[in-house]
Design a protein around this motif. Structure first.
Motif, short mmCIF file in Angstrom:
data_model
loop_
_atom_site.label_atom_id
_atom_site.label_comp_id
_atom_site.label_asym_id
_atom_site.label_seq_id
_atom_site.Cartn_x
_atom_site.Cartn_y
_atom_site.Cartn_z
N THR A 1 -24.39 -35.16 23.17
CA THR A 1 -23.98 -33.75 23.23
C THR A 1 -24.91 -32.94 24.11
N SER A 2 -24.37 -31.84 24.60
CA SER A 2 -25.15 -30.90 25.40
C SER A 2 -24.65 -29.50 25.09
N TYR A 3 -25.58 -28.53 25.03
CA TYR A 3 -25.22 -27.17 24.66
C TYR A 3 -25.86 -26.16 25.59
N LEU A 4 -25.17 -25.06 25.76
CA LEU A 4 -25.73 -23.90 26.42
C LEU A 4 -26.90 -23.42 25.56
N ASP A 5 -28.00 -23.03 26.19
CA ASP A 5 -29.19 -22.65 25.42
C ASP A 5 -28.90 -21.59 24.37
N SER A 6 -28.08 -20.63 24.72
CA SER A 6 -27.85 -19.50 23.82
C SER A 6 -27.03 -19.86 22.58
N VAL A 7 -26.44 -21.05 22.55
CA VAL A 7 -25.64 -21.43 21.38
C VAL A 7 -26.27 -22.56 20.58
N LYS A 8 -27.38 -23.08 21.07
CA LYS A 8 -28.04 -24.18 20.36
C LYS A 8 -28.43 -23.74 18.95
#
Length: 116
Positions: A56-63
């Motif tokens: 998985t990978s996430y946008l920093d602001s939603v981690k």
């Protein structure tokens, strides 16, 4: 014909939760699935993605707030969005990269609106 059908979204208060789902139809093999989001006049940002093997990978602001998962046998992906903020308000677009050439297909946009 390959299609990607998105569902979920809606309007919530800040701090609330929303679930987005995406299902691909057709006899296909999918590598990556995920969601982008885009506000009018802005660029499209990758919010979350998940590979066929579950990376998985996430946008920093939603981690720490969003969680993506998928079911390969069903060609579906789900995005659980928790602790939502007004800045999360956007149109969310699911995508899938399908073999053999990793062509990208898109689902219809799903609106998420978070009020303060």
């Amino acid at each position: 014909q390959v299609q990607l059908v998105a569902s979920g979204g809606g309007s919530v208060q800040a701090g609330g939760s929303v679930k987005l789902s995406c299902k691909a139809s057709g006899d296909i093999l999918i590598e990556s699935m995920g969601w982008y989001r885009q506000a009018p006049g802005n660029e499209r940002d990758l919010v979350a993605s998940i590979s066929r093997t579950g990376v998985t990978s996430y946008l920093d602001s939603v981690k720490g707030r969003f969680t993506i998962s998928r079911e390969n046998s069903e060609n579906t992906a789900t995005l659980h969005m928790n602790s939502l903020k007004p800045d999360d308000s956007d149109a969310y677009y699911c995508y899938a990269e399908i073999y053999p050439y990793l062509r990208t297909i898109w689902g219809q946009g799903t609106q998420v609106t978070v009020s303060s």
